[in-house]
Structure formats: structure tokens, C-alpha cells
Design a protein around this motif. Structure first.
Motif, short mmCIF file in Angstrom:
data_model
loop_
_atom_site.label_atom_id
_atom_site.label_comp_id
_atom_site.label_asym_id
_atom_site.label_seq_id
_atom_site.Cartn_x
_atom_site.Cartn_y
_atom_site.Cartn_z
N TYR A 162 0.93 -1.13 0.06
CA TYR A 162 -0.09 0.02 -0.08
C TYR A 162 0.94 1.16 0.08
O TYR A 162 0.48 2.27 -0.80
N GLN A 163 1.89 1.57 0.98
CA GLN A 163 2.81 2.56 1.07
C GLN A 163 3.31 2.71 -0.31
O GLN A 163 3.69 3.63 -1.00
N LEU A 164 4.05 1.60 -0.88
CA LEU A 164 4.82 1.83 -2.34
C LEU A 164 3.70 2.41 -3.44
O LEU A 164 4.13 3.21 -3.96
N VAL A 165 2.57 1.84 -3.46
CA VAL A 165 1.47 1.99 -4.45
C VAL A 165 1.13 3.69 -4.33
O VAL A 165 1.00 4.55 -5.02
N ARG A 166 0.89 3.91 -2.96
CA ARG A 166 0.51 5.15 -2.47
C ARG A 166 1.66 6.30 -2.88
O ARG A 166 1.40 7.38 -3.57
N GLY A 167 2.93 5.93 -2.62
CA GLY A 167 3.99 6.83 -2.99
C GLY A 167 4.09 6.99 -4.56
O GLY A 167 4.19 8.00 -4.75
N GLN A 168 3.79 5.94 -5.36
CA GLN A 168 3.93 6.11 -6.79
C GLN A 168 2.82 7.01 -7.27
O GLN A 168 2.74 8.04 -7.89
N SER A 169 1.57 6.87 -6.61
CA SER A 169 0.52 7.71 -7.03
C SER A 169 0.69 9.14 -6.49
O SER A 169 0.18 10.10 -7.19
N ASP A 170 0.99 9.45 -5.23
CA ASP A 170 1.24 10.75 -4.87
C ASP A 170 2.32 11.32 -5.95
O ASP A 170 2.13 12.64 -6.25
N ALA A 171 3.37 10.78 -6.39
CA ALA A 171 4.49 11.27 -7.15
C ALA A 171 3.78 11.41 -8.53
O ALA A 171 4.02 12.72 -9.32
N ALA A 190 0.71 12.24 -8.95
CA ALA A 190 -0.10 13.29 -8.75
C ALA A 190 0.44 14.93 -8.81
O ALA A 190 -0.29 15.56 -8.88
N GLY A 191 1.68 14.66 -8.57
CA GLY A 191 2.47 16.17 -8.55
C GLY A 191 2.83 16.50 -7.18
O GLY A 191 2.02 16.27 -6.37
N ILE A 192 3.91 17.08 -6.97
CA ILE A 192 4.20 17.61 -5.78
C ILE A 192 4.55 19.28 -5.90
O ILE A 192 4.82 19.73 -4.91
N TYR A 193 3.55 19.87 -6.67
CA TYR A 193 3.45 21.44 -6.57
C TYR A 193 1.94 21.47 -7.24
O TYR A 193 1.32 20.64 -7.98
N THR A 194 1.60 22.92 -7.18
CA THR A 194 0.57 23.10 -8.04
C THR A 194 0.70 24.08 -9.21
O THR A 194 1.79 24.59 -9.15
N ALA A 195 -0.44 24.18 -10.04
CA ALA A 195 -0.11 24.96 -11.29
C ALA A 195 0.21 26.70 -10.88
O ALA A 195 0.86 27.04 -11.60
N ASP A 196 -0.66 26.82 -9.81
CA ASP A 196 -0.72 28.50 -9.36
C ASP A 196 0.73 28.62 -8.95
O ASP A 196 1.27 29.57 -9.16
N ALA A 224 3.87 16.49 -13.55
CA ALA A 224 2.43 16.64 -13.52
C ALA A 224 2.29 17.79 -12.16
O ALA A 224 3.13 17.39 -11.27
N ALA A 225 1.61 18.63 -12.36
CA ALA A 225 0.84 19.31 -11.03
C ALA A 225 0.11 18.58 -10.32
O ALA A 225 -0.50 17.56 -10.84
N GLY A 226 -0.07 19.03 -9.05
CA GLY A 226 -0.98 18.24 -8.03
C GLY A 226 -1.99 19.20 -7.47
O GLY A 226 -2.19 20.24 -7.84
N VAL A 272 12.28 14.15 -6.34
CA VAL A 272 11.95 14.69 -7.69
C VAL A 272 11.57 13.53 -8.46
O VAL A 272 12.28 12.36 -8.51
N PRO A 273 10.37 13.50 -9.10
CA PRO A 273 9.81 12.19 -9.53
C PRO A 273 10.47 12.06 -11.00
O PRO A 273 11.26 12.90 -11.38
N LYS A 274 10.28 11.02 -11.51
CA LYS A 274 10.64 10.65 -13.00
C LYS A 274 9.67 11.28 -13.74
O LYS A 274 8.53 11.35 -13.70
N PRO A 275 10.12 12.08 -14.94
CA PRO A 275 9.46 12.52 -15.90
C PRO A 275 8.43 11.65 -16.64
O PRO A 275 8.71 10.47 -16.59
N ALA A 276 7.37 12.19 -17.20
CA ALA A 276 6.43 11.41 -17.78
C ALA A 276 7.03 10.78 -19.01
O ALA A 276 7.88 11.05 -19.65
N PRO A 277 6.69 9.64 -19.26
CA PRO A 277 7.34 8.91 -20.51
C PRO A 277 6.79 9.67 -21.70
O PRO A 277 5.55 10.21 -21.78
N LYS A 278 7.58 9.85 -22.82
CA LYS A 278 7.40 10.53 -23.80
C LYS A 278 6.47 9.71 -24.94
O LYS A 278 6.67 8.15 -24.81
N ALA A 279 5.51 10.27 -25.50
CA ALA A 279 4.57 9.50 -26.17
C ALA A 279 5.17 9.13 -27.64
O ALA A 279 5.98 9.68 -28.13
#
Length: 144
Positions: free
Chosen positions: A20-29, A31-37, A119-121, A137-144
Motif C-alpha cells: 500500500y505504501q509503495l503504491v501510494r507513494g507512486q500515486s502521490d508522485a 499526482a504532482g508535488i506542486y500546484t499549477a498556481d 504533473a501538477a498536483g 523529484v519524480p521521474k518525468p512522464a514517458p514520452k509518447a
């Protein structure tokens, strides 16, 4: 027999908690660690304080390193956010090191992350040391 079942149950609970902690940590990252504002505030500050050395495209000029691309990402990816935050807060801008407030340094880091397509959160990047140690610092999103 009861002792064996207790050990198995305890092991199962431990594995579930860890998973649970592993999955939660991945989803938190993810979801983003900063806001768009926050990134928007950081962009305005970046343009006022940082472009003369790091360029409009965060690609660095002269001896000043890029804040985007493989060199930047490979240096900070997976590292505590505190590492890059401290660099900003204590050493920048080059003309007046340490003159940025803690919230300004967090806003700048949010902008740098945003520019690098993280991603922003829903929660702003904190500016206190204890919280920044816990964020990576998360890994960047994979390139499409």
C-alpha cells in the motif's frame, strides 16, 4: 499450529502495508508535488531573477547549468526535493546568493518541475526542510 498461523497472518499484514505504501507513494508522485498556481508564480520570479543566467528556455548560458533536459533530470531524479531546493534557496541568484525567501525558492522549483513536464498536483510544494526531505523529484512522464 496457532503460532504458525499468527506468523503467516503477521507477514501478510506487513506485506499488504508495504505494498500500500509503495503504491501510494507512486500515486502521490504521479499526482504532482506542486500546484499549477505555484508554478505560475515561479515562472514570473524566474523571468525576473533567473533568465539572465539560465536562459528563457532553462537551457543554461555560459557556465550556468541547464535546468531542463537529461543532465538536469539525471542529476535530481529520485533525489529528495530538498537537494535542488537548497541549491536554489542558498546559492541563487548568482548576483545575490541566499536572497530568495523559502517560499520563493519553492515557487521556482515548482516552475522548473512544470517546465520539465512533471504533473501538477493539488498541494503546493512546501518550503520547510522536513517536508522537502520526504519528497523526491519524480521521474518525468514517458514520452509518447
Amino acid at each position: 499450529m496457532l503460532a504458525k498461523k499468527t506468523v503467516i497472518l503477521s507477514l501478510g499484514i506487513t506485506l499488504c502495508t508495504f505494498s500500500y505504501q509503495l503504491v501510494r507513494g507512486q500515486s502521490d508522485a504521479a499526482a504532482g508535488i506542486y500546484t499549477a498556481d505555484q508554478a505560475h508564480r515561479g515562472e514570473a520570479l524566474y523571468k525576473a531573477q533567473c533568465t539572465s543566467c539560465h536562459g528563457d528556455a532553462l537551457d543554461g548560458t555560459g557556465p550556468y547549468p541547464p535546468l531542463t533536459g537529461n543532465d538536469f533530470l539525471s542529476k535530481y531524479e529520485g533525489q529528495p526535493a530538498l537537494n535542488v531546493y537548497d541549491m536554489i534557496q542558498k546559492l541563487m541568484p548568482a548576483t545575490a546568493p541566499g536572497s530568495l525567501t523559502r517560499p520563493q525558492a519553492a515557487d521556482l522549483l515548482a516552475y522548473i518541475l512544470s517546465y520539465n513536464k512533471f504533473a501538477a498536483g493539488k498541494t503546493e510544494l512546501p518550503s520547510d526542510e522536513d517536508s522537502l526531505k520526504k519528497l523526491t523529484v519524480p521521474k518525468p512522464a514517458p514520452k509518447a
